[in-house]
Motif scaffolding. Structure first.
Motif, PDB file in Angstrom:
ATOM      1  N   LYS A  13       0.853  -1.175   0.000  1.00 58.37           N
ATOM      2  CA  LYS A  13       0.000   0.000   0.000  1.00 58.37           C
ATOM      3  C   LYS A  13       0.894   1.231   0.000  1.00 58.37           C
ATOM      4  N   THR A  14       0.528   2.222  -0.780  1.00 56.46           N
ATOM      5  CA  THR A  14       1.340   3.425  -0.864  1.00 56.46           C
ATOM      6  C   THR A  14       0.474   4.625  -1.164  1.00 56.46           C
ATOM      7  N   ALA A  15       0.901   5.789  -0.708  1.00 56.04           N
ATOM      8  CA  ALA A  15       0.172   7.024  -0.971  1.00 56.04           C
ATOM      9  C   ALA A  15       0.990   7.976  -1.807  1.00 56.04           C
ATOM     10  N   SER A  16       2.203   7.586  -2.170  1.00 54.66           N
ATOM     11  CA  SER A  16       3.036   8.441  -3.012  1.00 54.66           C
ATOM     12  C   SER A  16       3.910   7.561  -3.876  1.00 54.66           C
ATOM     13  N   ALA A  17       4.645   8.189  -4.793  1.00 49.12           N
ATOM     14  CA  ALA A  17       5.415   7.419  -5.757  1.00 49.12           C
ATOM     15  C   ALA A  17       6.587   6.717  -5.111  1.00 49.12           C
ATOM     16  N   PRO A  18       6.965   5.512  -5.626  1.00 47.65           N
ATOM     17  CA  PRO A  18       8.118   4.820  -5.092  1.00 47.65           C
ATOM     18  C   PRO A  18       9.391   5.360  -5.702  1.00 47.65           C
ATOM     19  N   ALA A  19      10.529   4.952  -5.153  1.00 48.63           N
ATOM     20  CA  ALA A  19      11.801   5.253  -5.786  1.00 48.63           C
ATOM     21  C   ALA A  19      11.911   4.382  -7.019  1.00 48.63           C
ATOM     22  N   ILE A  20      12.155   4.976  -8.182  1.00 48.19           N
ATOM     23  CA  ILE A  20      12.215   4.226  -9.427  1.00 48.19           C
ATOM     24  C   ILE A  20      13.589   4.403 -10.027  1.00 48.19           C
ATOM     25  N   ASP A  21      14.325   3.304 -10.224  1.00 49.12           N
ATOM     26  CA  ASP A  21      15.667   3.375 -10.765  1.00 49.12           C
ATOM     27  C   ASP A  21      15.660   4.058 -12.123  1.00 49.12           C
ATOM     28  N   GLY A  22      16.543   5.046 -12.286  1.00 47.25           N
ATOM     29  CA  GLY A  22      16.693   5.708 -13.571  1.00 47.25           C
ATOM     30  C   GLY A  22      15.657   6.762 -13.868  1.00 47.25           C
ATOM     31  N   ALA A  23      14.752   7.030 -12.957  1.00 43.08           N
ATOM     32  CA  ALA A  23      13.718   8.034 -13.198  1.00 43.08           C
ATOM     33  C   ALA A  23      13.769   9.091 -12.115  1.00 43.08           C
ATOM     34  N   GLU A  24      13.465  10.305 -12.483  1.00 41.19           N
ATOM     35  CA  GLU A  24      13.448  11.388 -11.512  1.00 41.19           C
ATOM     36  C   GLU A  24      12.238  11.247 -10.607  1.00 41.19           C
ATOM     37  N   SER A  25      12.345  11.811  -9.407  1.00 38.09           N
ATOM     38  CA  SER A  25      11.201  11.767  -8.493  1.00 38.09           C
ATOM     39  C   SER A  25      10.053  12.556  -9.100  1.00 38.09           C
ATOM     40  N   LEU A  26       8.834  12.180  -8.744  1.00 33.79           N
ATOM     41  CA  LEU A  26       7.640  12.724  -9.384  1.00 33.79           C
ATOM     42  C   LEU A  26       6.729  13.358  -8.363  1.00 33.79           C
ATOM     43  N   ARG A  64     -11.880  22.358 -14.485  1.00 32.77           N
ATOM     44  CA  ARG A  64     -10.944  22.532 -15.602  1.00 32.77           C
ATOM     45  C   ARG A  64      -9.502  22.247 -15.163  1.00 32.77           C
ATOM     46  N   LYS A  65      -9.344  21.357 -14.187  1.00 30.88           N
ATOM     47  CA  LYS A  65      -8.010  20.931 -13.774  1.00 30.88           C
ATOM     48  C   LYS A  65      -7.644  19.657 -14.530  1.00 30.88           C
ATOM     49  N   PRO A  66      -6.385  19.536 -14.960  1.00 34.85           N
ATOM     50  CA  PRO A  66      -5.978  18.325 -15.676  1.00 34.85           C
ATOM     51  C   PRO A  66      -6.155  17.086 -14.806  1.00 34.85           C
ATOM     52  N   LEU A  67      -6.594  16.003 -15.428  1.00 34.09           N
ATOM     53  CA  LEU A  67      -6.704  14.706 -14.775  1.00 34.09           C
ATOM     54  C   LEU A  67      -6.080  13.688 -15.717  1.00 34.09           C
ATOM     55  N   PHE A  68      -4.863  13.305 -15.436  1.00 30.22           N
ATOM     56  CA  PHE A  68      -4.115  12.384 -16.285  1.00 30.22           C
ATOM     57  C   PHE A  68      -4.476  10.961 -15.877  1.00 30.22           C
ATOM     58  N   PHE A  86       8.222   4.903 -19.170  1.00 26.37           N
ATOM     59  CA  PHE A  86       6.806   4.517 -19.178  1.00 26.37           C
ATOM     60  C   PHE A  86       6.321   4.278 -17.753  1.00 26.37           C
ATOM     61  N   ARG A  87       7.152   3.613 -16.940  1.00 24.27           N
ATOM     62  CA  ARG A  87       6.782   3.376 -15.547  1.00 24.27           C
ATOM     63  C   ARG A  87       6.587   4.702 -14.813  1.00 24.27           C
ATOM     64  N   ALA A  88       7.454   5.660 -15.095  1.00 29.00           N
ATOM     65  CA  ALA A  88       7.327   6.978 -14.465  1.00 29.00           C
ATOM     66  C   ALA A  88       6.024   7.660 -14.854  1.00 29.00           C
ATOM     67  N   SER A  89       5.576   7.444 -16.110  1.00 27.60           N
ATOM     68  CA  SER A  89       4.324   8.067 -16.546  1.00 27.60           C
ATOM     69  C   SER A  89       3.136   7.483 -15.790  1.00 27.60           C
ATOM     70  N   LEU A  90       3.200   6.197 -15.440  1.00 24.31           N
ATOM     71  CA  LEU A  90       2.125   5.591 -14.652  1.00 24.31           C
ATOM     72  C   LEU A  90       2.080   6.210 -13.258  1.00 24.31           C
ATOM     73  N   TRP A  91       3.247   6.420 -12.669  1.00 24.34           N
ATOM     74  CA  TRP A  91       3.289   7.031 -11.335  1.00 24.34           C
ATOM     75  C   TRP A  91       2.907   8.501 -11.377  1.00 24.34           C
ATOM     76  N   ALA A  92       3.060   9.130 -12.529  1.00 23.02           N
ATOM     77  CA  ALA A  92       2.672  10.535 -12.661  1.00 23.02           C
ATOM     78  C   ALA A  92       1.176  10.699 -12.896  1.00 23.02           C
ATOM     79  N   SER A  93       0.482   9.597 -13.164  1.00 25.44           N
ATOM     80  CA  SER A  93      -0.956   9.662 -13.434  1.00 25.44           C
ATOM     81  C   SER A  93      -1.724  10.128 -12.201  1.00 25.44           C
ATOM     82  N   ASP A  94      -2.764  10.918 -12.437  1.00 27.22           N
ATOM     83  CA  ASP A  94      -3.658  11.312 -11.353  1.00 27.22           C
ATOM     84  C   ASP A  94      -4.620  10.189 -10.988  1.00 27.22           C
TER      85      ASP A  94
END
Length: 199
Positions: A13-26, A64-68, A86-94
């Protein structure tokens, strides 16, 4: 613990993004309230029903707020292992829903009570059938991608529903190529001219 799970974890269970190797924090939830979600094989999944997802879409259209939105299936899971971007984009999703039935079954085998399958293909009908909208006008949709025939056909089918909740403004097929080619100034301008609620 929340916020410190690595992409190799099986489920947590998590409420924020995990540490992802090779990707910047989100910054995952830029404007969203605290979310109930789990991480399955490195992919985040929101514990939300189809009606709950429709409520979020409706609220985003009102403000009118973005919802990814990402709709995760087995292919998404495989891609997330091959591509840190691609993994980072999933974690960036709203909002990241359990689209594929295989994902739902996997969750249940792991003891995760995912509410139901929430497929992207179900959104249009669910919005059209919504009997408790917050929006005081039809939600507008614009179809992007696919073949030159598919977009107009989908738009025609939506408007043929004659739903007071949903109206299609048009479609655009930019062809098949790289994200960069499909994100040209002309393509973005064509979408923005229509100003849809839902792309």
């Amino acid at each position: 613990s929340p916020g410190s799970l690595t992409a190799t974890g099986l489920v947590a269970k998590t409420a924020s993004a995990p540490a992802i190797d090779g990707a910047e924090s989100l910054a995952v939830a830029r404007h969203a309230p605290r979310r109930e979600r789990v991480c399955v094989l490195g992919v985040p999944l929101d514990m939300v029903s189809l009606s709950g997802a429709v409520r979020q879409i409706d609220a985003a259209a009102q403000t009118r707020k973005p919802l990814f939105i990402s709709t995760a299936n087995l292919n998404f899971l495989a891609l997330s292992y091959r591509s840190p971007q691609f993994r980072a984009s999933l974690w960036a999703s709203d909002l990241c829903t359990a689209d594929g039935i295989a994902i739902v079954v996997l969750c249940r085998l792991l003891g995760i009570a995912v509410p139901e399958r929430v497929a992207g293909s179900d959104f249009v009908q669910a919005i059209a059938d919504d009997t408790n909208p917050g929006l005081d006008r039809p939600l507008t949709v614009f179809f992007f991608g696919g073949t030159e025939e598919a977009g107009p056909a989908a738009c025609k089918a939506v408007n043929a529903m004659n739903s007071p909740r949903l109206r299609c403004l048009g479609s655009l097929s930019p062809g098949f190529g790289s994200i960069e080619n499909m994100s040209s100034t002309d393509v973005i301008a064509a979408v923005n001219r229509n100003a849809p609620d839902f792309l």
